[in-house]
Write a protein that holds these residues in place. Structure first.
Motif, mmCIF file in Angstrom:
data_model
loop_
_atom_site.group_PDB
_atom_site.id
_atom_site.type_symbol
_atom_site.label_atom_id
_atom_site.label_comp_id
_atom_site.label_asym_id
_atom_site.label_seq_id
_atom_site.Cartn_x
_atom_site.Cartn_y
_atom_site.Cartn_z
ATOM 1 N N LEU A 200 0.827 -1.203 0.000
ATOM 2 C CA LEU A 200 0.000 0.000 0.000
ATOM 3 C C LEU A 200 0.866 1.260 0.000
ATOM 4 C CD1 LEU A 200 -2.867 -0.900 2.507
ATOM 5 C CD2 LEU A 200 -3.042 -0.633 0.032
ATOM 6 N N GLY A 201 1.934 1.224 0.777
ATOM 7 C CA GLY A 201 2.813 2.382 0.857
ATOM 8 C C GLY A 201 3.515 2.678 -0.443
ATOM 9 N N ARG A 202 3.745 1.661 -1.250
ATOM 10 C CA ARG A 202 4.376 1.895 -2.550
ATOM 11 C C ARG A 202 3.397 2.496 -3.551
ATOM 12 N NH1 ARG A 202 6.869 -2.948 -0.942
ATOM 13 N NH2 ARG A 202 5.348 -4.247 -2.055
ATOM 14 N N VAL B 221 0.415 4.440 -2.445
ATOM 15 C CA VAL B 221 -0.108 5.699 -1.896
ATOM 16 C C VAL B 221 0.930 6.275 -0.943
ATOM 17 C CG1 VAL B 221 -1.961 6.771 -0.569
ATOM 18 C CG2 VAL B 221 -2.478 4.852 -2.101
ATOM 19 N N CYS B 222 1.359 7.496 -1.206
ATOM 20 C CA CYS B 222 2.436 8.110 -0.426
ATOM 21 C C CYS B 222 2.160 8.085 1.070
ATOM 22 C CB CYS B 222 2.651 9.547 -0.905
ATOM 23 S SG CYS B 222 3.763 10.512 0.153
ATOM 24 N N PHE B 223 0.964 8.498 1.473
ATOM 25 C CA PHE B 223 0.693 8.643 2.894
ATOM 26 C C PHE B 223 0.398 7.318 3.591
ATOM 27 C CE2 PHE B 223 0.695 13.060 1.874
ATOM 28 C CZ PHE B 223 1.066 13.679 3.059
ATOM 29 N N ALA B 224 0.538 6.210 2.866
ATOM 30 C CA ALA B 224 0.409 4.903 3.494
ATOM 31 C C ALA B 224 1.749 4.346 3.930
ATOM 32 C CB ALA B 224 -0.271 3.921 2.537
ATOM 33 N N GLY B 225 2.838 5.005 3.569
ATOM 34 C CA GLY B 225 4.172 4.587 3.993
ATOM 35 C C GLY B 225 4.831 5.697 4.792
ATOM 36 N N ARG B 226 6.102 5.514 5.071
ATOM 37 C CA ARG B 226 6.846 6.551 5.776
ATOM 38 C C ARG B 226 8.276 6.578 5.265
ATOM 39 N NH1 ARG B 226 6.438 4.319 11.893
ATOM 40 N NH2 ARG B 226 4.241 4.476 11.286
ATOM 41 N N LEU C 171 -9.323 0.211 2.163
ATOM 42 C CA LEU C 171 -9.552 1.615 2.493
ATOM 43 C C LEU C 171 -9.487 1.852 3.998
ATOM 44 C CD1 LEU C 171 -12.360 2.664 -0.017
ATOM 45 C CD2 LEU C 171 -9.994 3.474 0.040
ATOM 46 N N ASP C 172 -9.982 0.898 4.778
ATOM 47 C CA ASP C 172 -9.916 1.059 6.232
ATOM 48 C C ASP C 172 -8.462 1.103 6.699
ATOM 49 O OD1 ASP C 172 -12.634 1.150 6.476
ATOM 50 O OD2 ASP C 172 -12.868 -0.957 7.043
ATOM 51 N N VAL C 173 -7.637 0.253 6.107
ATOM 52 C CA VAL C 173 -6.216 0.256 6.460
ATOM 53 C C VAL C 173 -5.581 1.581 6.054
ATOM 54 C CG1 VAL C 173 -3.987 -0.861 6.084
ATOM 55 C CG2 VAL C 173 -6.074 -2.248 6.241
ATOM 56 N N LEU C 174 -5.874 2.026 4.840
ATOM 57 C CA LEU C 174 -5.349 3.316 4.390
ATOM 58 C C LEU C 174 -5.795 4.443 5.308
ATOM 59 C CD1 LEU C 174 -5.794 3.082 0.513
ATOM 60 C CD2 LEU C 174 -3.643 3.293 1.756
ATOM 61 N N GLY C 175 -7.044 4.372 5.748
ATOM 62 C CA GLY C 175 -7.560 5.411 6.620
ATOM 63 C C GLY C 175 -6.818 5.533 7.923
ATOM 64 N N ARG C 176 -6.220 4.421 8.382
ATOM 65 C CA ARG C 176 -5.492 4.437 9.653
ATOM 66 C C ARG C 176 -4.008 4.723 9.480
ATOM 67 N NH1 ARG C 176 -8.961 -0.010 10.272
ATOM 68 N NH2 ARG C 176 -7.294 -1.504 9.798
ATOM 69 N N ARG C 177 -3.564 4.946 8.254
ATOM 70 C CA ARG C 177 -2.148 5.204 8.013
ATOM 71 C C ARG C 177 -1.785 6.687 8.145
ATOM 72 N NH1 ARG C 177 0.472 1.027 4.991
ATOM 73 N NH2 ARG C 177 -0.357 -0.944 5.819
ATOM 74 N N ALA C 178 -2.757 7.572 7.994
ATOM 75 C CA ALA C 178 -2.455 9.009 7.985
ATOM 76 C C ALA C 178 -3.564 9.776 8.679
ATOM 77 C CB ALA C 178 -2.266 9.507 6.551
ATOM 78 N N VAL D 17 -10.295 7.373 0.133
ATOM 79 C CA VAL D 17 -11.212 6.996 -0.941
ATOM 80 C C VAL D 17 -11.063 7.929 -2.136
ATOM 81 C CG1 VAL D 17 -13.144 8.358 -0.037
ATOM 82 C CG2 VAL D 17 -13.594 6.347 -1.479
ATOM 83 N N ARG D 18 -10.733 9.188 -1.884
ATOM 84 C CA ARG D 18 -10.540 10.145 -2.975
ATOM 85 C C ARG D 18 -9.245 9.836 -3.730
ATOM 86 N NH1 ARG D 18 -13.602 14.501 -3.254
ATOM 87 N NH2 ARG D 18 -11.979 15.784 -4.203
#
Length: 276
Positions: free
Chosen positions: A160-162, A164-169, A240-247, A211-212
């Motif tokens: 996911l981080g690879r 979506v930027c805000f899913a990684g650090r 999406l739930d996981v992404l939502g908790r990344r940032a 989601v956007r």
């Protein structure tokens, strides 16, 4: 330092910083900067995007089969229209990292140029990013934000981080240290390096809405590449739930801001950097 949006900003003489406001489409904002005659000076820019864009690394599309004509991944930044008239522009950037959705008024975007040999410049990617991340953390702390920490290690990104930027650090990026948003990323940072210096791009969204981002990935890339394994496929949408908790967005941090919140945050970051 103080300024109004859209107007030139006087240099910070004490810290030898040139500060400016840049406003335009994301493709232009990702183009060459600063001007060649200014590349011997520390420079900071507050960037205001004029229309929505999905920004992806040029390397993101490497090895894919493109269905539209236009510059290839090695040709530098470019803006291409997406099939839907209401969709975002698609912008390729030379720096790496996952995709970022930028929208008018949707984020605080601060860029820094450090000429080679500047005290804040380093050949080490990590060492160069840390001062900018520390300036963001200091600024948000002064504005009443929660406890923060600066990621002082190398890039960490799963699948996911690879995407979506805000899913990684990555180096220098700012995270919430504790509380209900503990571990979530607030500020993303990327770098471009040349023999002349290093350009650091940093950004914090006002509202984190994965989601956007996923929707923009599906819309924007559908007309550009014929096949991109795993993107933007069900693997991303189903998490999406996981992404939502990344940032987390700046708007959720309870910051004490005035009538011009974006400039208030950017001013605080600039002031923290000027002290370095």
């Amino acid at each position: 330092m103080s300024w109004r949006s859209g107007e030139p900003v006087p240099p910070s003489e004490a810290a030898s910083w040139l500060v400016e406001v840049r406003r335009g489409p994301a493709g232009w904002l990702h183009g060459p900067w600063p001007a060649p005659e200014r590349r011997t000076r520390r420079t900071l820019a507050i960037c205001e995007v004029s229309r929505s864009a999905l920004v992806v690394a040029a390397s993101f599309l490497a090895g894919t089969e493109r269905t539209t004509l236009g510059p290839g991944p090695g040709s530098g930044p470019t803006t291409q229209p997406v099939p839907a008239p209401e969709g975002p522009d698609l912008v390729l950037r030379p720096s790496g990292g996952g995709a970022v959705l930028v929208e008018p008024g949707g984020q605080v975007w601060v860029e820094v140029w450090l000429p080679t040999g500047d005290p804040l410049w380093s050949a080490d990617v990590l060492a160069t990013a840390l001062p900018l991340g520390a300036a963001w953390a200091e600024a948000l702390d002064r504005l009443g934000g929660p406890p923060l920490l600066v990621h002082d290690g190398r890039a960490e990104a799963d699948a996911l981080g690879r995407v979506v930027c805000f899913a990684g650090r990555g180096p220098g990026e700012v995270l919430v240290a504790q509380g209900p948003f503990g571990g979530r990323k607030v500020v993303g940072i990327s770098q471009r390096r040349s023999a002349q210096g290093v350009r650091l791009q940093s950004m914090a969204p006002w509202c984190w809405q994965p989601v956007r981002v996923v929707s923009a990935l599906r819309t924007g890339l559908a007309g550009v590449v014929r096949e991109l394994p795993g993107l933007p496929g069900p693997e991303v949408a189903d998490q999406l739930d996981v992404l939502g908790r990344r940032a987390v967005g700046l708007g959720d941090l309870g910051l004490a801001l005035g009538p011009l919140p974006a400039l208030t945050v950017a001013h605080a970051v600039a002031a923290a950097l000027a002290a370095r």
